[in-house]
Design a protein around this motif. Structure first.
Motif, PDB file in Angstrom:
ATOM      1  N   GLY A   1       0.790  -1.227   0.000  1.00 26.37           N
ATOM      2  CA  GLY A   1       0.000   0.000   0.000  1.00 26.37           C
ATOM      3  C   GLY A   1       0.819   1.274   0.000  1.00 26.37           C
ATOM      4  O   GLY A   1       0.270   2.359  -0.223  1.00 26.37           O
ATOM      5  N   ARG A   2       2.120   1.164   0.192  1.00 25.44           N
ATOM      6  CA  ARG A   2       2.980   2.352   0.217  1.00 25.44           C
ATOM      7  C   ARG A   2       3.051   3.029  -1.153  1.00 25.44           C
ATOM      8  O   ARG A   2       3.357   4.221  -1.238  1.00 25.44           O
ATOM      9  N   VAL A   3       2.787   2.273  -2.212  1.00 29.03           N
ATOM     10  CA  VAL A   3       2.757   2.833  -3.567  1.00 29.03           C
ATOM     11  C   VAL A   3       1.394   2.486  -4.163  1.00 29.03           C
ATOM     12  O   VAL A   3       1.022   1.304  -4.209  1.00 29.03           O
ATOM     13  N   ILE A   4       0.654   3.478  -4.607  1.00 29.54           N
ATOM     14  CA  ILE A   4      -0.750   3.297  -4.962  1.00 29.54           C
ATOM     15  C   ILE A   4      -0.959   2.212  -6.009  1.00 29.54           C
ATOM     16  O   ILE A   4      -1.902   1.428  -5.930  1.00 29.54           O
ATOM     17  N   TRP A   5      -0.070   2.127  -6.992  1.00 29.39           N
ATOM     18  CA  TRP A   5      -0.263   1.162  -8.075  1.00 29.39           C
ATOM     19  C   TRP A   5       0.430  -0.178  -7.824  1.00 29.39           C
ATOM     20  O   TRP A   5       0.276  -1.120  -8.615  1.00 29.39           O
ATOM     21  N   ALA A   6       1.162  -0.304  -6.718  1.00 27.91           N
ATOM     22  CA  ALA A   6       1.935  -1.524  -6.467  1.00 27.91           C
ATOM     23  C   ALA A   6       1.088  -2.786  -6.291  1.00 27.91           C
ATOM     24  O   ALA A   6       1.491  -3.854  -6.762  1.00 27.91           O
ATOM     25  N   PRO A   7      -0.068  -2.738  -5.602  1.00 32.49           N
ATOM     26  CA  PRO A   7      -0.805  -3.989  -5.403  1.00 32.49           C
ATOM     27  C   PRO A   7      -1.098  -4.754  -6.684  1.00 32.49           C
ATOM     28  O   PRO A   7      -1.085  -5.991  -6.692  1.00 32.49           O
ATOM     29  N   GLU A   8      -1.339  -4.037  -7.780  1.00 33.86           N
ATOM     30  CA  GLU A   8      -1.620  -4.730  -9.044  1.00 33.86           C
ATOM     31  C   GLU A   8      -0.440  -5.595  -9.480  1.00 33.86           C
ATOM     32  O   GLU A   8      -0.623  -6.663 -10.083  1.00 33.86           O
ATOM     33  N   VAL A   9       0.774  -5.140  -9.189  1.00 32.16           N
ATOM     34  CA  VAL A   9       1.972  -5.882  -9.584  1.00 32.16           C
ATOM     35  C   VAL A   9       1.956  -7.292  -9.002  1.00 32.16           C
ATOM     36  O   VAL A   9       2.422  -8.248  -9.631  1.00 32.16           O
ATOM     37  N   PHE A  10       1.378  -7.430  -7.808  1.00 32.77           N
ATOM     38  CA  PHE A  10       1.344  -8.713  -7.114  1.00 32.77           C
ATOM     39  C   PHE A  10      -0.007  -9.414  -7.275  1.00 32.77           C
ATOM     40  O   PHE A  10      -0.298 -10.373  -6.576  1.00 32.77           O
ATOM     41  N   ASN A  11      -0.832  -8.894  -8.196  1.00 33.69           N
ATOM     42  CA  ASN A  11      -2.194  -9.393  -8.415  1.00 33.69           C
ATOM     43  C   ASN A  11      -3.027  -9.304  -7.141  1.00 33.69           C
ATOM     44  O   ASN A  11      -3.841 -10.183  -6.847  1.00 33.69           O
ATOM     45  N   CYS A  12      -2.811  -8.237  -6.406  1.00 31.21           N
ATOM     46  CA  CYS A  12      -3.506  -8.019  -5.130  1.00 31.21           C
ATOM     47  C   CYS A  12      -4.258  -6.687  -5.125  1.00 31.21           C
ATOM     48  O   CYS A  12      -4.457  -6.077  -4.073  1.00 31.21           O
ATOM     49  N   GLY A  13      -4.655  -6.210  -6.304  1.00 33.14           N
ATOM     50  CA  GLY A  13      -5.305  -4.921  -6.389  1.00 33.14           C
ATOM     51  C   GLY A  13      -6.820  -5.021  -6.415  1.00 33.14           C
ATOM     52  O   GLY A  13      -7.386  -6.003  -6.899  1.00 33.14           O
ATOM     53  N   ALA A  14      -7.473  -3.972  -5.900  1.00 34.15           N
ATOM     54  CA  ALA A  14      -8.939  -3.879  -5.967  1.00 34.15           C
ATOM     55  C   ALA A  14      -9.330  -3.357  -7.351  1.00 34.15           C
ATOM     56  O   ALA A  14      -8.567  -2.612  -7.973  1.00 34.15           O
ATOM     57  N   PRO A  15     -10.527  -3.730  -7.836  1.00 31.45           N
ATOM     58  CA  PRO A  15     -11.538  -4.590  -7.215  1.00 31.45           C
ATOM     59  C   PRO A  15     -11.347  -6.080  -7.492  1.00 31.45           C
ATOM     60  O   PRO A  15     -12.193  -6.890  -7.133  1.00 31.45           O
ATOM     61  N   ASP A  16     -10.242  -6.419  -8.167  1.00 32.50           N
ATOM     62  CA  ASP A  16     -10.034  -7.818  -8.554  1.00 32.50           C
ATOM     63  C   ASP A  16      -9.970  -8.755  -7.354  1.00 32.50           C
ATOM     64  O   ASP A  16     -10.481  -9.881  -7.411  1.00 32.50           O
ATOM     65  N   THR A  17      -9.352  -8.310  -6.264  1.00 28.14           N
ATOM     66  CA  THR A  17      -9.248  -9.185  -5.090  1.00 28.14           C
ATOM     67  C   THR A  17     -10.635  -9.568  -4.584  1.00 28.14           C
ATOM     68  O   THR A  17     -10.917 -10.747  -4.345  1.00 28.14           O
TER      69      THR A  17
ATOM     70  N   LEU B   1      -8.351 -14.446 -13.907  1.00 28.40           N
ATOM     71  CA  LEU B   1      -8.074 -13.368 -12.946  1.00 28.40           C
ATOM     72  C   LEU B   1      -6.896 -13.742 -12.056  1.00 28.40           C
ATOM     73  O   LEU B   1      -6.004 -12.915 -11.806  1.00 28.40           O
ATOM     74  N   LEU B   2      -6.878 -14.968 -11.567  1.00 27.12           N
ATOM     75  CA  LEU B   2      -5.775 -15.424 -10.726  1.00 27.12           C
ATOM     76  C   LEU B   2      -4.455 -15.416 -11.487  1.00 27.12           C
ATOM     77  O   LEU B   2      -3.391 -15.172 -10.901  1.00 27.12           O
ATOM     78  N   ASN B   3      -4.532 -15.644 -12.794  1.00 23.86           N
ATOM     79  CA  ASN B   3      -3.327 -15.649 -13.618  1.00 23.86           C
ATOM     80  C   ASN B   3      -2.921 -14.252 -14.074  1.00 23.86           C
ATOM     81  O   ASN B   3      -1.888 -14.096 -14.735  1.00 23.86           O
ATOM     82  N   GLY B   4      -3.747 -13.254 -13.745  1.00 22.69           N
ATOM     83  CA  GLY B   4      -3.428 -11.891 -14.144  1.00 22.69           C
ATOM     84  C   GLY B   4      -3.624 -11.637 -15.627  1.00 22.69           C
ATOM     85  O   GLY B   4      -3.099 -10.666 -16.175  1.00 22.69           O
ATOM     86  N   GLU B   5      -4.410 -12.495 -16.280  1.00 27.07           N
ATOM     87  CA  GLU B   5      -4.619 -12.362 -17.723  1.00 27.07           C
ATOM     88  C   GLU B   5      -5.688 -11.332 -18.052  1.00 27.07           C
ATOM     89  O   GLU B   5      -5.689 -10.755 -19.156  1.00 27.07           O
ATOM     90  N   ILE B   6      -6.642 -11.118 -17.135  1.00 27.76           N
ATOM     91  CA  ILE B   6      -7.718 -10.153 -17.327  1.00 27.76           C
ATOM     92  C   ILE B   6      -7.896  -9.351 -16.049  1.00 27.76           C
ATOM     93  O   ILE B   6      -7.316  -9.680 -15.012  1.00 27.76           O
ATOM     94  N   ARG B   7      -8.730  -8.302 -16.130  1.00 27.10           N
ATOM     95  CA  ARG B   7      -9.135  -7.578 -14.937  1.00 27.10           C
ATOM     96  C   ARG B   7     -10.659  -7.541 -14.897  1.00 27.10           C
ATOM     97  O   ARG B   7     -11.336  -8.011 -15.825  1.00 27.10           O
ATOM     98  N   SER B   8     -11.212  -6.989 -13.813  1.00 30.77           N
ATOM     99  CA  SER B   8     -12.650  -7.073 -13.589  1.00 30.77           C
ATOM    100  C   SER B   8     -13.184  -5.789 -12.979  1.00 30.77           C
ATOM    101  O   SER B   8     -12.418  -4.874 -12.650  1.00 30.77           O
ATOM    102  N   CYS B   9     -14.507  -5.738 -12.827  1.00 30.86           N
ATOM    103  CA  CYS B   9     -15.171  -4.554 -12.282  1.00 30.86           C
ATOM    104  C   CYS B   9     -16.316  -4.996 -11.392  1.00 30.86           C
ATOM    105  O   CYS B   9     -16.963  -6.015 -11.650  1.00 30.86           O
ATOM    106  N   PHE B  10     -16.575  -4.222 -10.340  1.00 29.55           N
ATOM    107  CA  PHE B  10     -17.694  -4.475  -9.436  1.00 29.55           C
ATOM    108  C   PHE B  10     -18.679  -3.331  -9.600  1.00 29.55           C
ATOM    109  O   PHE B  10     -18.355  -2.175  -9.305  1.00 29.55           O
TER     110      PHE B  10
END
Length: 405
Positions: free
Chosen positions: A90-106, A128-137
């Protein structure tokens, strides 16, 4: 309460910190430069090359899908174990996506994992788990106060082997992202049900379904959050197979509560990391600037703010760890008060600390040069997202009064 981290968590912390030091912090300027270059070229909604490259490095380092508990797809961490790792990301706003841990995908992955059929999981969860696509809520609506989810007016109507969906949603995070391939949509399937909490359902809507239109991107304090962003989306006579219904008609509110519990705590964990970064920036900036004959750091008001920041951050961290432990041991429902408490405490703490950091930076603090203005925009939004402060305070207050009735 024992919040000591296990050897497994300490190892992941060390590896995650090393990854951030080696790959995330050095590429912050590159990320924003790439987004700006795409914007000038006419399309800010292009996935950045740097994030895609770093995803491969994170996957190779086995720092992937850390959020998903009890899963063969990730690290299998509890909420308490994931908390310090989420803080680091969370220290870098865009970092969670790098680890496939970003919202709203989680949150969406947890919905598919908990409530989806095997077919849903194969079609949507696996990519989604493979990071091949993203999603929306797609839950919040512009026409009603969506802080009360029972207000939602969008309709889901059965028609033979299909459902017909109509409604307008906004603040649908990720809708603008070209990698977004699927929406989880919440609407009313039984508006006349006497039980208001059984009127809603959740259904899967593929992004390319006819009738789905992205109307506009919604900036936050002028930041468009590209290439992710938040969209206003129109659903006009959208038809999907009846098999796309999640869990069954009337179960939408139940799914929402299951989804938002972990989602809220993840936001709070990330906010602690964002506030820690702001405190560091405040300290470094105030040590390097001289006003009235001495460093800004030695001015009484700045010392007081630095001290109070440390107190506020540590208080929030302990509240978050306590909520995480309760979620792990007694379940999300029993931990409802603790989750509501951190959802109020963490964003307010972060707003306060980041605001003081802005002040310590002087005029530069409100520019885009130091990142604290953007951090404030993110933190301030989270006093509304996933339920506004007022809703959570009402819930906490009612729980307290219940003891004395």
């Amino acid at each position: 309460m024992d919040f000591q981290y296990s050897s497994k968590v300490k190892d992941l912390q060390a590896r995650l910190i090393a990854f951030m030091d080696a790959h995330i912090y050095p590429n912050e300027a590159k990320f924003y430069a790439e987004v700006e270059a795409n914007r000038k070229a006419g399309n800010a909604w292009v996935p950045t090359k740097i994030v895609e490259e770093l995803k491969e490095k994170a996957r190779s380092a086995e720092l992937w899908n850390l959020f998903l508990p009890e899963s063969s797809h990730g690290a299998g961490l509890t909420n308490l174990e994931y908390a310090p790792l989420c803080e680091i990301m969370g220290r870098v706003i865009w970092a969670p996506e790098v680890f496939n841990c970003g919202a709203p995908d989680t949150g969406n992955m947890e919905v598919f994992a908990r409530y989806g059929t095997k077919e849903h999981q194969k079609q949507w969860l696996e990519p989604l788990l493979n990071g091949e696509i993203r999603s929306c809520f797609a839950m919040t609506e512009p026409a009603v106060a969506s802080s009360d989810a029972t207000n939602i007016e969008s309709s889901i109507v059965r028609d033979g082997d299909e459902y017909v969906i109509n409604g307008r949603k906004w603040w649908s995070s990720g809708a603008n992202d070209p990698r977004c391939k699927v929406f989880i949509f919440m609407g009313k399937s039984d508006p006349d049900n006497a039980d208001r909490h059984k009127q809603q359902s959740m259904i899967i809507v593929p992004r390319d379904t006819p009738g789905v239109t992205i109307k506009r991107n919604l900036p936050v304090f002028g930041y468009d959050d590209a290439p992710h962003g938040h969209g206003e989306v129109l659903f006009e006579n959208v038809r999907v197979p009846a098999s796309n219904m999640l869990l069954g008609e009337g179960r939408g509110f139940e799914i929402a509560q299951g989804r938002l519990g972990p989602g809220r705590i993840h936001h709070c964990m990330r906010l602690i990391g964002l506030a820690e970064r702001a405190l560091e920036d405040m300290c470094k900036r105030s040590l390097s600037r001289v006003a009235f004959g001495k460093p800004v750091a030695e001015q009484g008001v700045t010392l007081e703010r630095i001290a109070n920041s440390r107190i506020l951050i540590d208080q929030a961290r302990f509240l978050v760890l306590n909520a995480a432990q309760m979620m792990d041991t007694v379940g999300n429902k029993a931990a409802a008060k603790e989750i509501a408490m951190i959802k109020v405490a963490a964003p307010n703490m972060a707003c306060t600390v980041i605001d003081w950091a802005i002040q310590a930076h002087g005029g530069g603090g409100v520019s885009n040069d130091f990142g604290v203005a953007y951090a404030y925009a993110q933190a301030r939004t989270l006093r509304i997202a996933d339920g506004p402060d007022e809703v959570h305070r009402n819930q906490i207050g009612k729980m307290e009064l219940k003891k004395y009735r």
